[in-house]
Design a protein around this motif. Structure first.
Motif, short mmCIF file in Angstrom:
data_model
loop_
_atom_site.label_atom_id
_atom_site.label_comp_id
_atom_site.label_asym_id
_atom_site.label_seq_id
_atom_site.Cartn_x
_atom_site.Cartn_y
_atom_site.Cartn_z
N GLY A 177 0.81 -1.20 0.00
CA GLY A 177 0.00 0.00 0.00
C GLY A 177 0.85 1.26 0.00
N ALA A 178 1.93 1.25 0.77
CA ALA A 178 2.83 2.40 0.81
C ALA A 178 3.52 2.61 -0.53
N ARG B 187 -6.69 13.73 -1.30
CA ARG B 187 -8.03 13.39 -0.82
C ARG B 187 -8.55 12.11 -1.47
N MET B 188 -8.35 11.95 -2.78
CA MET B 188 -8.86 10.76 -3.46
C MET B 188 -8.10 9.52 -2.99
N ALA B 189 -6.79 9.64 -2.77
CA ALA B 189 -6.00 8.50 -2.28
C ALA B 189 -6.50 8.07 -0.90
N LEU B 190 -6.78 9.04 -0.03
CA LEU B 190 -7.30 8.70 1.30
C LEU B 190 -8.70 8.12 1.21
N ILE C 192 -1.43 2.92 2.44
CA ILE C 192 -1.69 4.16 1.70
C ILE C 192 -1.84 5.34 2.66
N SER C 193 -2.71 5.18 3.65
CA SER C 193 -3.02 6.31 4.53
C SER C 193 -1.84 6.70 5.40
#
Length: 449
Positions: free
Chosen positions: A68-69, A82-85, A121-122
């Motif tokens: 994810g990272a 914002r879209m990634a989160l 990701i987050s």
């Protein structure tokens, strides 16, 4: 919500919105990684897992965080922060939904893969967004809030088994984490896109509107365009490569210092130290989580006043002392000395190697390389996190708890040396001023001046 500024909104309210979103991402990180700890034995009994099988189940989430990272950089660069989160929170909610269905082992692993990818990701995008969307005089505290939320998520994960004493309740206990990504999705409605991303993706007008809504200066246009590959020569510009090495190195030290072994296997550690299994070990684990939260609150209150270097240097030194006490406690059969040593270690970690890598990676990476650099640092963190999760129980079984904790203490000694020699002080400096020094090739130790 659009990216347009909202006239009349005070800067403090803008900071609070960014802080709340950052907190949701940190809670997701903390609860997702720690929720397995106190339910590992009941799950192992249900699915007949060996010690190695328990490690594999634990690492299924962590290794997914690594991937994810890795994916976070292209996602954040192409689609925005914002879209990634948003994607991360949706994946996490789906994974937790699967856990709530009392899944088979294969579905449980699949759910942990979804959650891990989301956390990966987050964990990269949220600190980056916080660093870009917060005024310089509040940036350290807001980015460090991510780590506080991580500790609160861990504390919540440790508290649930003390409330739900039924070992068969693990699907509800773990799956209840679904409320965190749902809250994150709600918070995303309340914040604009990062001005740093907008300046390249949509131009000066959109960036200026978002910056006004957030109470931050409008950033200068980056030399790259969002959604396009960055030139390979950028890494060789000024001190950029040194910054990337420092950020990755800090995350390696963070994970090899022992925090992940303690996070995932705290009840087992307390049993090894001589605490009786069951409520005693669970209570000691909860106490550890509480110390973690309190110390992280102190870190947030001091990181923008005391600075990054003092916290890193003195924190590493105290971590060595705490880990040494754990070794002595194990050798001399003194359980409460071990508990005290772990509390000292956790407190020092929460003031230093816990929040500082996130703060520094958000501050030091130049804008044209920020997504790729932060993704590399975050992926490095998760890779070494996975190594600890995969081999901790095996290491304790083969070499003993004392040997494993002596290794952790040695890593903290390396962290102390690196902090003294190379760590820059960045408190109160704007991202633009720091970036200018990095690109000019100012020595790493001096880039925050």
């Amino acid at each position: 919500m659009s990216d347009a500024a909202i006239p009349g909104r005070p800067a403090a309210f803008a900071v609070a919105r960014v802080a709340a979103l950052t907190a949701c991402s940190g809670l997701l990180f903390g609860y997702s990684t720690a929720s397995i700890a106190d339910w590992l034995e009941p799950i192992a009994a249900v699915f007949s897992l060996t010690v190695r099988g328990q490690e594999y189940l634990t690492v299924s989430l962590v290794i997914s965080c690594f991937f994810g990272a890795v994916a976070a950089a292209p996602l954040a660069r192409r689609f925005g922060r914002r879209m990634a989160l948003t994607g991360a929170f949706v994946l996490a909610a789906a994974g937790y939904g699967v856990v709530l269905t009392e899944p088979s082992l294969s579905l449980l692993v699949f759910a942990r893969v979804l959650i891990g990818f989301a956390v990966g990701i987050s964990s990269m995008v949220a600190p980056m967004y916080a660093g870009e969307a917060t005024p310089a005089d509040r940036r350290g505290g807001v980015v460090a809030l991510f780590q506080l939320a991580v500790t609160l998520g861990i504390l919540a994960a440790y508290a649930v088994p003390l409330i739900l004493l039924d070992h068969s309740a693990w699907p509800l206990a773990i799956g209840g984490g679904i409320v965190i990504p749902l809250a994150g999705l709600l918070m995303l409605v309340a914040v604009p896109e990062s001005p740093s991303w907008l300046i390249a993706a949509r131009g000066d007008a959109a960036a200026r509107a978002a910056a006004g809504a957030l109470g931050v200066p409008t950033p200068h246009a980056a030399p790259s365009t969002a959604g396009h590959a960055l030139p390979s020569l950028s890494l060789r510009t000024g001190a950029t490569l040194a910054v990337l090495a420092l950020c990755c190195g800090l995350f390696i030290l963070q994970n090899l210092s022992g925090i992940d072994g303690i996070l995932y296997y705290a009840p087992t550690i307390f049993t090894e130290l001589g605490f009786p299994p069951g409520l005693a070990a669970l209570g000691a684990t909860f106490g550890l989580g509480l110390i973690n939260v309190i110390a992280t609150v102190i870190a947030i209150l001091t990181v923008d006043r005391l600075g990054r270097r003092p916290l890193a240097i003195y924190g590493s030194l105290v971590m060595i002392l705490g880990l040494s006490a754990v070794v002595a406690a194990h050798l001399w059969d003194m359980p409460f000395l071990g508990l005290a040593g772990l509390c000292v270690y956790i407190a020092a970690f929460a003031l230093s190697l816990g929040p500082l890598p996130y703060v520094l990676m958000a501050e030091l990476m130049p804008s044209s390389l920020r997504e790729a650099g932060l993704s590399a640092a975050s992926a490095t963190s998760w890779l070494f996190n996975a190594l600890v999760a995969l081999f901790f129980l095996t290491g304790v079984t083969q070499f003993g708890l004392s040997t494993v904790f002596m290794f952790f203490a040695l890593i903290c000694l390396f962290a102390l040396v690196i902090s003294i020699i190379w760590l820059p002080e960045t408190k109160g400096r704007s991202l633009e001023a720091i970036e200018e020094n990095v690109l000019k090739g100012v020595p790493l130790r001096q880039v925050g001046r």
